[in-house]
Design a protein around this motif. Sequence first.
Motif, PDB file in Angstrom:
ATOM      1  N   MET A  80      11.370  -7.298   3.920  1.00  0.00           N
ATOM      2  CA  MET A  80      10.581  -6.943   5.086  1.00  0.00           C
ATOM      3  C   MET A  80       9.877  -8.179   5.645  1.00  0.00           C
ATOM      4  N   LEU A  81       9.929  -8.332   6.956  1.00  0.00           N
ATOM      5  CA  LEU A  81       9.342  -9.485   7.623  1.00  0.00           C
ATOM      6  C   LEU A  81       8.314  -9.022   8.643  1.00  0.00           C
ATOM      7  N   THR A  82       7.144  -9.649   8.629  1.00  0.00           N
ATOM      8  CA  THR A  82       6.112  -9.267   9.587  1.00  0.00           C
ATOM      9  C   THR A  82       5.146 -10.416   9.817  1.00  0.00           C
ATOM     10  N   THR A  83       4.460 -10.373  10.953  1.00  0.00           N
ATOM     11  CA  THR A  83       3.394 -11.344  11.224  1.00  0.00           C
ATOM     12  C   THR A  83       2.060 -10.798  10.769  1.00  0.00           C
ATOM     13  N   PHE A  84       2.041  -9.557  10.286  1.00  0.00           N
ATOM     14  CA  PHE A  84       0.791  -8.888   9.939  1.00  0.00           C
ATOM     15  C   PHE A  84       0.644  -8.784   8.434  1.00  0.00           C
ATOM     16  N   ASP A  85      -0.380  -9.436   7.891  1.00  0.00           N
ATOM     17  CA  ASP A  85      -0.667  -9.367   6.457  1.00  0.00           C
ATOM     18  C   ASP A  85      -1.521  -8.120   6.222  1.00  0.00           C
ATOM     19  N   ASN A  86      -0.876  -6.968   6.213  1.00  0.00           N
ATOM     20  CA  ASN A  86      -1.568  -5.693   6.286  1.00  0.00           C
ATOM     21  C   ASN A  86      -1.216  -4.819   5.084  1.00  0.00           C
ATOM     22  N   ASP A  87      -2.229  -4.373   4.347  1.00  0.00           N
ATOM     23  CA  ASP A  87      -1.998  -3.581   3.137  1.00  0.00           C
ATOM     24  C   ASP A  87      -1.165  -2.333   3.403  1.00  0.00           C
ATOM     25  N   ASP A  88      -1.434  -1.656   4.524  1.00  0.00           N
ATOM     26  CA  ASP A  88      -0.737  -0.408   4.807  1.00  0.00           C
ATOM     27  C   ASP A  88       0.761  -0.654   4.959  1.00  0.00           C
ATOM     28  N   PHE A  89       1.131  -1.721   5.675  1.00  0.00           N
ATOM     29  CA  PHE A  89       2.542  -2.056   5.814  1.00  0.00           C
ATOM     30  C   PHE A  89       3.172  -2.346   4.456  1.00  0.00           C
ATOM     31  N   VAL A  90       2.448  -3.076   3.622  1.00  0.00           N
ATOM     32  CA  VAL A  90       2.973  -3.442   2.309  1.00  0.00           C
ATOM     33  C   VAL A  90       3.280  -2.198   1.486  1.00  0.00           C
ATOM     34  N   TYR A  91       2.303  -1.324   1.331  1.00  0.00           N
ATOM     35  CA  TYR A  91       2.487  -0.160   0.473  1.00  0.00           C
ATOM     36  C   TYR A  91       3.529   0.810   1.025  1.00  0.00           C
ATOM     37  N   ARG A  92       3.524   1.016   2.343  1.00  0.00           N
ATOM     38  CA  ARG A  92       4.523   1.907   2.940  1.00  0.00           C
ATOM     39  C   ARG A  92       5.927   1.335   2.782  1.00  0.00           C
ATOM     40  N   SER A  93       6.059   0.022   2.902  1.00  0.00           N
ATOM     41  CA  SER A  93       7.367  -0.614   2.728  1.00  0.00           C
ATOM     42  C   SER A  93       7.867  -0.444   1.307  1.00  0.00           C
ATOM     43  N   LEU A  94       6.980  -0.666   0.334  1.00  0.00           N
ATOM     44  CA  LEU A  94       7.377  -0.537  -1.066  1.00  0.00           C
ATOM     45  C   LEU A  94       7.756   0.901  -1.396  1.00  0.00           C
ATOM     46  N   GLU A  95       6.996   1.848  -0.864  1.00  0.00           N
ATOM     47  CA  GLU A  95       7.304   3.260  -1.092  1.00  0.00           C
ATOM     48  C   GLU A  95       8.662   3.630  -0.507  1.00  0.00           C
ATOM     49  N   ALA A  96       9.032   2.985   0.608  1.00  0.00           N
ATOM     50  CA  ALA A  96      10.311   3.283   1.254  1.00  0.00           C
ATOM     51  C   ALA A  96      11.478   2.602   0.559  1.00  0.00           C
ATOM     52  N   GLY A  97      11.181   1.688  -0.369  1.00  0.00           N
ATOM     53  CA  GLY A  97      12.248   1.063  -1.141  1.00  0.00           C
ATOM     54  C   GLY A  97      12.494  -0.400  -0.863  1.00  0.00           C
ATOM     55  N   ALA A  98      11.567  -1.092  -0.203  1.00  0.00           N
ATOM     56  CA  ALA A  98      11.743  -2.517   0.071  1.00  0.00           C
ATOM     57  C   ALA A  98      11.810  -3.309  -1.229  1.00  0.00           C
ATOM     58  N   ALA A  99      12.685  -4.320  -1.255  1.00  0.00           N
ATOM     59  CA  ALA A  99      12.825  -5.164  -2.436  1.00  0.00           C
ATOM     60  C   ALA A  99      12.070  -6.478  -2.282  1.00  0.00           C
TER      61      ALA A  99
END
Length: 223
Positions: A80-99
């Motif tokens: 996952m690539l983003t310009t936003f260092d945002n906790d919500d994005f991190v946790y939602r991405s991991l829950e969705a299966g990001a490696a």
Amino acid sequence: MAVRVVVVDDQELVRSGFSLIIDAQEDMEVVGEADGGARAVEVVRRTEPDVVLLDIRMPDMDGIEVLRRLRNESDARAVMLTTFDNDDFVYRSLEAGAAGFLLKDGRRDDLVHAVRVVASGEALLAPSVTRRLIADAVDRRARRGNVGALPDLTEREREILVLVARGLSNTEIAAAEHVSAHTVKTHISKLLFKLGLRDRTQAVVAAYESGLVVPDRPGYSPG
């Protein structure tokens, strides 16, 4: 065989830049690009890549929803690539299966390394993301007031889990434990299964949340 990569980003300059970096590597090739989430799902289904570089924020469908749609029909692993260092994005991405998870302002070498690590079956996070996951796990342990259990792990599996939590690769763990990388991979697969965890990222959190590892003394084990 080259690692097959799909690059997804709604900004053409960013997408082209990522593609140039990946195609410049002898062991990688870009097999598709997409400028949005819906298109990304189509391209991944058609090209069957090994790795997807996936922007989180896109206008038609965000990267997290793309991951959810592809989870049961593609073996591609997502960074996952983003310009936003945002906790919500991190946790939602991991829950969705990001490696993997990297910020777009990172170095090109970090991007290339992330693709290689994720393609090998391991998980990778930016250091700032890892620190926050660890801090959150330690905070949960402190609120709970006791050390969580890590049932049924052998002594060797616990040793390897400590090294995983310290951020060592399979090759580095193999050298430290004087075993083959294949043996390390087998131990990690078994401990993930025993603990009901999906990947190394969840294993790192479990190691800190249980108290097996603590931030200021990374090799500490409470016996």
